[in-house]
Scaffold this motif. Structure first.
Motif, short mmCIF file in Angstrom:
data_model
loop_
_atom_site.label_atom_id
_atom_site.label_comp_id
_atom_site.label_asym_id
_atom_site.label_seq_id
_atom_site.Cartn_x
_atom_site.Cartn_y
_atom_site.Cartn_z
N MET A 173 -5.74 0.22 2.77
CA MET A 173 -4.61 -0.06 3.67
C MET A 173 -3.43 0.85 3.31
N SER A 174 -2.83 1.44 4.31
CA SER A 174 -1.70 2.33 4.01
C SER A 174 -0.44 1.50 3.74
N ALA A 175 0.49 2.11 3.01
CA ALA A 175 1.66 1.38 2.54
C ALA A 175 2.59 1.01 3.69
N LYS A 176 3.24 -0.12 3.52
CA LYS A 176 4.22 -0.59 4.49
C LYS A 176 5.47 -1.00 3.74
N LEU A 177 6.58 -0.95 4.45
CA LEU A 177 7.81 -1.47 3.89
C LEU A 177 8.09 -2.79 4.59
N ARG A 178 8.50 -3.79 3.83
CA ARG A 178 8.80 -5.10 4.44
C ARG A 178 10.31 -5.27 4.51
N ILE A 179 10.80 -5.51 5.72
CA ILE A 179 12.25 -5.68 5.90
C ILE A 179 12.55 -7.11 6.33
N ALA A 180 13.57 -7.72 5.72
CA ALA A 180 13.99 -9.06 6.12
C ALA A 180 15.24 -8.94 7.00
N ILE A 181 15.18 -9.54 8.18
CA ILE A 181 16.38 -9.58 9.03
C ILE A 181 16.63 -11.02 9.45
N ILE B 107 11.99 2.46 16.23
CA ILE B 107 11.04 1.48 15.70
C ILE B 107 10.98 0.27 16.63
N GLU B 108 9.84 0.08 17.25
CA GLU B 108 9.69 -1.02 18.20
C GLU B 108 8.98 -2.19 17.52
N ILE B 109 9.58 -3.38 17.65
CA ILE B 109 8.89 -4.55 17.10
C ILE B 109 8.73 -5.59 18.19
N ASN B 110 7.67 -6.35 18.06
CA ASN B 110 7.44 -7.43 19.01
C ASN B 110 8.13 -8.67 18.46
N PHE C 248 5.84 2.56 13.16
CA PHE C 248 6.47 2.92 11.89
C PHE C 248 5.92 1.94 10.86
N PRO C 249 5.70 2.38 9.61
CA PRO C 249 5.08 1.47 8.63
C PRO C 249 6.04 0.40 8.14
N LEU C 250 6.41 -0.49 9.03
CA LEU C 250 7.40 -1.51 8.72
C LEU C 250 6.90 -2.88 9.17
N GLU C 251 7.05 -3.86 8.28
CA GLU C 251 6.74 -5.23 8.64
C GLU C 251 8.07 -5.99 8.61
N ALA D 19 18.20 -3.09 -0.75
CA ALA D 19 16.82 -2.82 -1.16
C ALA D 19 16.53 -3.42 -2.53
N ASN D 20 15.28 -3.74 -2.74
CA ASN D 20 14.81 -4.19 -4.04
C ASN D 20 14.95 -3.04 -5.04
N HIS D 21 15.23 -3.39 -6.30
CA HIS D 21 15.47 -2.35 -7.30
C HIS D 21 14.20 -1.64 -7.75
N ASN D 22 13.03 -2.24 -7.51
CA ASN D 22 11.80 -1.66 -8.07
C ASN D 22 10.81 -1.22 -7.01
N LEU D 23 11.27 -0.50 -6.02
CA LEU D 23 10.33 -0.01 -5.00
C LEU D 23 9.41 1.03 -5.63
N ASN D 24 8.13 1.02 -5.21
CA ASN D 24 7.24 2.08 -5.69
C ASN D 24 7.48 3.36 -4.90
N ASN D 25 6.83 4.43 -5.33
CA ASN D 25 7.10 5.74 -4.71
C ASN D 25 6.85 5.75 -3.21
N GLU D 26 5.77 5.12 -2.80
CA GLU D 26 5.44 5.12 -1.38
C GLU D 26 6.48 4.36 -0.57
N GLN D 27 6.88 3.21 -1.12
CA GLN D 27 7.92 2.41 -0.43
C GLN D 27 9.23 3.18 -0.36
N GLN D 28 9.54 3.85 -1.46
CA GLN D 28 10.77 4.65 -1.51
C GLN D 28 10.74 5.75 -0.45
N ARG D 29 9.57 6.36 -0.26
CA ARG D 29 9.45 7.42 0.76
C ARG D 29 9.66 6.87 2.15
N ILE D 30 9.12 5.69 2.42
CA ILE D 30 9.30 5.10 3.76
C ILE D 30 10.78 4.75 3.96
#
Ligand code: PRT
Ligand code: ZN
Length: 286
Positions: A1-9, A28-31, A44-47, A186-197
């Motif tokens: 599974m490819s990386a996703k960033l999770r955003i809380a709104i 970024i379109e969300i349903n 966009f890789p966003l949840e 943002a969370n202080h410990n994002l991994n590299n992939e999350q940081q790139r997104i």
């Protein structure tokens, strides 16, 4: 599974619409179905998690969500460890102290020994300490503005935007504790992939924000007036000049900042510019 960033709104409330609109402006379109707890972005890789605003700082600190959009007031009140990435320019308000309209008030010293109702005990405590004021803080969770009227408190510390809630409750604002707006955290410990997104998202946010502050300007001018007109337009690099079908005339295209807009338009007209068009820019990438 490819990386996703999770955003809380915020699920519903004052920040919900603007948060979704901002994501949409970033392409970024969300349903956003009602009653949903989460949704996936289509392109966009966003949840997206829909939460109460009060819970967002903790979710981001704990890494349940990677990033979030929340009022600075909530972030600072909760004292959670989330990194502030960007101010977002909406949800603007201030946390203020207010007292009954007819009370005398000279300075913050007048709050000594008073009972103050608030939903922001931590921010208020910190403010009072800094001002060397001793007061009694009554924490209540809602309708803070009615506390003085029912004899529960002598003053309140609450969010204000237009000021009409204070006015209708016979209160007046006397001190500002905090200026606030929605922020991206943002969370202080994002991994590299999350940081790139996250960086891709920030790149888009900047393009949207830059575009908001700038306008595209088009105008026609006699060729002999071009040097003067070009000197008036700051532009990104130098303006584009295109010859018109009518001999001796050119069309000038450039970008100007919203806040210089009226001043420049008047001077351009005076310099002989005609048919001036000013149009909004959707995205701007420099
Ligand atoms: O359900 P959930 O917990 O998620 O939402 P909520 O009810 O706690 O929050 P909500 O939706 O009311 O506000 C969310 C965020 O919007 C706040 O944390 C602020 O960052 C921001 N914001 C901006 C405001 C206001 N303006 C605002 N005016 N939040 C609240 N108010 C209230 C204020 O408390 C007072 O009751 O509006 C009233 C004052 O408004 P005026 O215009 O009369 O001055
Ligand atoms: Zn809330």
């Amino acid at each position: 599974m490819s990386a996703k960033l999770r955003i809380a709104i915020q699920k519903s409330g004052r920040l919900n619409d603007d948060s979704i609109r901002l994501l949409r402006e970033c392409g970024i379109e969300i349903n956003n179905g009602q009653q949903k707890l989460k949704a996936e972005a289509y392109n966009f890789p966003l949840e997206v998690f829909f939460l109460r605003d009060d819970d967002i700082p903790q979710y981001v600190e704990d890494g349940v969500a990677d990033i979030g959009i929340v009022g600075e007031n909530v972030l600072l009140e909760k004292g959670r460890k989330a990194k502030m990435i960007e101010r977002l320019g909406f949800g603007k308000c201030r946390l203020s102290l207010a007292i009954p309209r007819n009370e005398k008030y000279k300075s913050v010293q007048d709050l000594n020994g008073k009972r103050i109702a608030t939903s922001y005990p931590n921010l208020l405590k910190r403010y009072l300490k800094k001002q060397h004021i001793t007061a009694e803080i009554h924490e209540i969770s809602g309708s803070v503005e009615i506390a003085p009227g029912i004899g529960l408190a002598d003053a309140i510390c609450d969010l204000v935007s237009s000021g009409s809630t204070l006015l209708t409750n016979g209160l007046r604002e006397v001190e500002t504790v905090l200026q606030s707006e929605a922020v991206l955290v943002a969370n202080h410990n994002l991994n590299n992939e999350q940081q790139r997104i996250l960086e891709r998202l920030i790149f888009r946010l900047h393009a949207v924000r830059k575009a908001r502050h700038n306008k595209y300007i088009l105008l026609n001018a006699p060729d002999k007036q071009l040097p003067e007109i070009i000197s008036l337009i700051p532009g990104m690099k130098s303006p584009t000049i295109l010859p018109l079908a009518q001999k001796g005339w050119s069309s000038v295209h450039s970008v100007i900042q919203e806040d210089e807009f009226w001043d420049i338009i008047e001077r351009l007209k005076a310099a002989g510019a005609e048919g001036i068009l000013v149009v909004p820019i959707e995205k701007m990438i420099l």
